[in-house]
Design a protein around this motif. Structure first.
Motif, mmCIF file in Angstrom:
data_model
loop_
_atom_site.group_PDB
_atom_site.id
_atom_site.type_symbol
_atom_site.label_atom_id
_atom_site.label_comp_id
_atom_site.label_asym_id
_atom_site.label_seq_id
_atom_site.Cartn_x
_atom_site.Cartn_y
_atom_site.Cartn_z
ATOM 1 N N ARG A 70 0.721 -1.192 -0.010
ATOM 2 C CA ARG A 70 0.027 0.047 0.114
ATOM 3 C C ARG A 70 0.851 1.323 -0.180
ATOM 4 O O ARG A 70 0.535 2.212 -0.801
ATOM 5 C CB ARG A 70 -0.992 -0.084 1.262
ATOM 6 C CG ARG A 70 -1.847 1.162 1.341
ATOM 7 C CD ARG A 70 -2.540 1.126 2.404
ATOM 8 N NE ARG A 70 -3.894 0.336 1.980
ATOM 9 C CZ ARG A 70 -4.459 -0.418 2.914
ATOM 10 N NH1 ARG A 70 -4.537 -0.096 4.195
ATOM 11 N NH2 ARG A 70 -5.478 -1.395 2.567
ATOM 12 N N LYS A 71 1.825 1.370 0.681
ATOM 13 C CA LYS A 71 2.683 2.446 0.706
ATOM 14 C C LYS A 71 3.498 2.648 -0.248
ATOM 15 O O LYS A 71 3.625 3.984 -0.936
ATOM 16 C CB LYS A 71 3.589 2.463 2.271
ATOM 17 C CG LYS A 71 4.333 3.611 2.166
ATOM 18 C CD LYS A 71 5.128 3.594 3.664
ATOM 19 C CE LYS A 71 5.662 4.889 3.984
ATOM 20 N NZ LYS A 71 6.275 5.066 5.123
ATOM 21 N N ALA A 72 3.977 1.649 -0.981
ATOM 22 C CA ALA A 72 4.974 1.606 -1.872
ATOM 23 C C ALA A 72 4.042 2.456 -3.213
ATOM 24 O O ALA A 72 4.647 2.900 -3.913
ATOM 25 C CB ALA A 72 5.316 0.510 -2.504
ATOM 26 N N HIS A 73 2.904 1.905 -3.223
ATOM 27 C CA HIS A 73 2.047 2.698 -4.272
ATOM 28 C C HIS A 73 0.970 3.548 -4.281
ATOM 29 O O HIS A 73 0.359 3.865 -5.171
ATOM 30 C CB HIS A 73 1.380 1.045 -4.943
ATOM 31 C CG HIS A 73 2.365 -0.065 -5.334
ATOM 32 N ND1 HIS A 73 3.016 -0.905 -4.848
ATOM 33 C CD2 HIS A 73 2.779 -0.214 -6.870
ATOM 34 C CE1 HIS A 73 3.562 -1.873 -5.432
ATOM 35 N NE2 HIS A 73 3.751 -0.983 -6.762
ATOM 36 N N GLN A 74 0.958 3.736 -3.229
ATOM 37 C CA GLN A 74 -0.001 4.799 -2.665
ATOM 38 C C GLN A 74 0.052 6.265 -3.741
ATOM 39 O O GLN A 74 -1.094 6.439 -4.051
ATOM 40 C CB GLN A 74 -0.014 5.162 -1.275
ATOM 41 C CG GLN A 74 -1.000 6.241 -0.530
ATOM 42 C CD GLN A 74 -1.030 6.547 0.649
ATOM 43 O OE1 GLN A 74 0.083 6.003 1.289
ATOM 44 N NE2 GLN A 74 -1.791 7.364 1.316
ATOM 45 N N HIS A 75 1.200 6.643 -3.748
ATOM 46 C CA HIS A 75 1.269 7.892 -4.632
ATOM 47 C C HIS A 75 0.696 7.561 -6.154
ATOM 48 O O HIS A 75 0.045 8.408 -6.694
ATOM 49 C CB HIS A 75 2.525 8.436 -4.514
ATOM 50 C CG HIS A 75 3.681 7.630 -5.403
ATOM 51 N ND1 HIS A 75 4.047 6.331 -4.832
ATOM 52 C CD2 HIS A 75 4.228 7.964 -6.465
ATOM 53 C CE1 HIS A 75 4.910 6.017 -5.534
ATOM 54 N NE2 HIS A 75 5.018 6.813 -6.660
ATOM 55 N N LEU A 76 0.840 6.289 -6.607
ATOM 56 C CA LEU A 76 0.568 6.047 -7.984
ATOM 57 C C LEU A 76 -1.057 5.777 -7.810
ATOM 58 O O LEU A 76 -1.634 6.189 -8.945
ATOM 59 C CB LEU A 76 1.106 4.767 -8.172
ATOM 60 C CG LEU A 76 2.499 4.624 -8.498
ATOM 61 C CD1 LEU A 76 3.241 3.253 -8.632
ATOM 62 C CD2 LEU A 76 3.003 6.009 -9.570
ATOM 63 N N VAL A 77 -1.563 5.426 -6.857
ATOM 64 C CA VAL A 77 -3.155 5.375 -6.930
ATOM 65 C C VAL A 77 -3.652 6.905 -6.822
ATOM 66 O O VAL A 77 -4.683 7.281 -7.504
ATOM 67 C CB VAL A 77 -3.602 4.293 -5.873
ATOM 68 C CG1 VAL A 77 -5.000 4.621 -5.479
ATOM 69 C CG2 VAL A 77 -3.256 3.021 -5.894
ATOM 70 N N GLU A 78 -3.257 7.664 -5.906
ATOM 71 C CA GLU A 78 -3.779 9.078 -5.817
ATOM 72 C C GLU A 78 -3.448 10.011 -6.980
ATOM 73 O O GLU A 78 -4.365 10.701 -7.227
ATOM 74 C CB GLU A 78 -3.247 9.427 -4.427
ATOM 75 C CG GLU A 78 -3.644 8.761 -3.161
ATOM 76 C CD GLU A 78 -3.259 9.208 -1.928
ATOM 77 O OE1 GLU A 78 -2.096 9.935 -2.026
ATOM 78 O OE2 GLU A 78 -3.272 8.591 -0.827
ATOM 79 N N ARG A 79 -2.213 9.939 -7.490
ATOM 80 C CA ARG A 79 -1.753 10.690 -8.320
ATOM 81 C C ARG A 79 -1.843 10.462 -9.754
ATOM 82 O O ARG A 79 -2.156 11.304 -10.731
ATOM 83 C CB ARG A 79 -0.430 11.333 -7.913
ATOM 84 C CG ARG A 79 -0.282 12.068 -6.649
ATOM 85 C CD ARG A 79 1.140 12.670 -6.436
ATOM 86 N NE ARG A 79 1.291 12.630 -5.055
ATOM 87 C CZ ARG A 79 2.382 12.663 -4.620
ATOM 88 N NH1 ARG A 79 3.592 12.391 -5.278
ATOM 89 N NH2 ARG A 79 2.738 12.699 -3.240
ATOM 90 N N MET A 80 -1.931 9.060 -10.055
ATOM 91 C CA MET A 80 -1.877 8.648 -11.392
ATOM 92 C C MET A 80 -2.771 7.572 -11.927
ATOM 93 O O MET A 80 -2.791 7.057 -12.976
ATOM 94 C CB MET A 80 -0.429 8.038 -11.692
ATOM 95 C CG MET A 80 0.712 9.135 -11.612
ATOM 96 S SD MET A 80 2.378 8.309 -11.847
ATOM 97 C CE MET A 80 2.145 8.480 -13.668
ATOM 98 N N GLY A 81 -3.730 7.573 -10.777
ATOM 99 C CA GLY A 81 -4.806 6.455 -10.894
ATOM 100 C C GLY A 81 -4.569 5.057 -11.337
ATOM 101 O O GLY A 81 -5.194 4.367 -11.893
ATOM 102 N N LEU A 82 -3.558 4.550 -10.658
ATOM 103 C CA LEU A 82 -3.158 3.167 -10.564
ATOM 104 C C LEU A 82 -4.492 2.274 -10.242
ATOM 105 O O LEU A 82 -4.999 2.564 -9.101
ATOM 106 C CB LEU A 82 -2.289 2.717 -9.739
ATOM 107 C CG LEU A 82 -1.605 1.408 -9.789
ATOM 108 C CD1 LEU A 82 -0.981 1.055 -10.854
ATOM 109 C CD2 LEU A 82 -0.743 1.119 -8.519
ATOM 110 N N ASN A 83 -4.956 1.401 -11.178
ATOM 111 C CA ASN A 83 -6.237 0.671 -10.819
ATOM 112 C C ASN A 83 -5.845 -1.129 -11.327
ATOM 113 O O ASN A 83 -4.738 -1.399 -11.778
ATOM 114 C CB ASN A 83 -7.346 1.210 -11.606
ATOM 115 C CG ASN A 83 -7.184 1.297 -13.187
ATOM 116 O OD1 ASN A 83 -6.617 0.467 -13.576
ATOM 117 N ND2 ASN A 83 -7.447 2.351 -13.759
ATOM 118 N N ASN A 84 -7.001 -1.660 -11.361
ATOM 119 C CA ASN A 84 -6.815 -3.024 -11.826
ATOM 120 C C ASN A 84 -6.428 -3.162 -13.029
ATOM 121 O O ASN A 84 -5.830 -4.196 -13.393
ATOM 122 C CB ASN A 84 -8.407 -3.612 -11.467
ATOM 123 C CG ASN A 84 -8.447 -4.103 -9.852
ATOM 124 O OD1 ASN A 84 -7.705 -4.110 -9.222
ATOM 125 N ND2 ASN A 84 -9.790 -3.697 -9.483
#
Length: 127
Positions: A70-84
């Motif tokens: 979660r911590k390693a990818h959190q910024h990608l989810v929040e800022r870049m829309g990382l998804n399934n």
């Protein structure tokens, strides 16, 4: 009967994972669906982290010193829309890489099962 217990051992150990990671990132960086997530990333460091994580996830150790998923990818989810869909692209690229490296289909399936665990995905995407 297979005398090797872990998926990591069946793959050939950490050195085999290191080679696979190198090939995998060559493919990922050409994949327009996901390569933007790696813009500006220190790929030497990224490859080392991925090798350590995969070695851990595939049964090589009971201890992993990297950040949580979660911590390693959190910024990608929040800022870049990382998804399934992005996760699916990563898994697809990994499968193609393992196929090119002549890994047995049943072993590729074991790797996919470990890495596609919905709990892992939930930990990253916080869904």
């Amino acid at each position: 009967m297979n005398t090797k217990n872990t998926v990591l051992e069946q793959l050939g150990g950490v050195e085999t994972v290191r080679v696979a990671v190198e090939h995998f990132y060559n493919r990922v960086l050409q994949d327009n669906r996901i390569n933007h997530f790696f813009a500006g990333v220190d790929m030497v460091k990224q490859k080392a982290h991925q090798t350590a994580f995969l070695s851990y996830a595939l049964g090589g150790s009971n201890h992993y010193e990297g950040m949580s998923m979660r911590k390693a990818h959190q910024h990608l989810v929040e800022r870049m829309g990382l998804n399934n869909e992005h996760f699916d692209a990563v898994v697809e690229d990994l499968v193609k890489t393992l196929e090119e490296l002549k890994v047995a289909p049943e072993l590729i399936e074991q790797v996919v099962v470990v890495l596609s665990d919905p709990n892992q995905r939930k930990n990253v995407l916080n869904q």
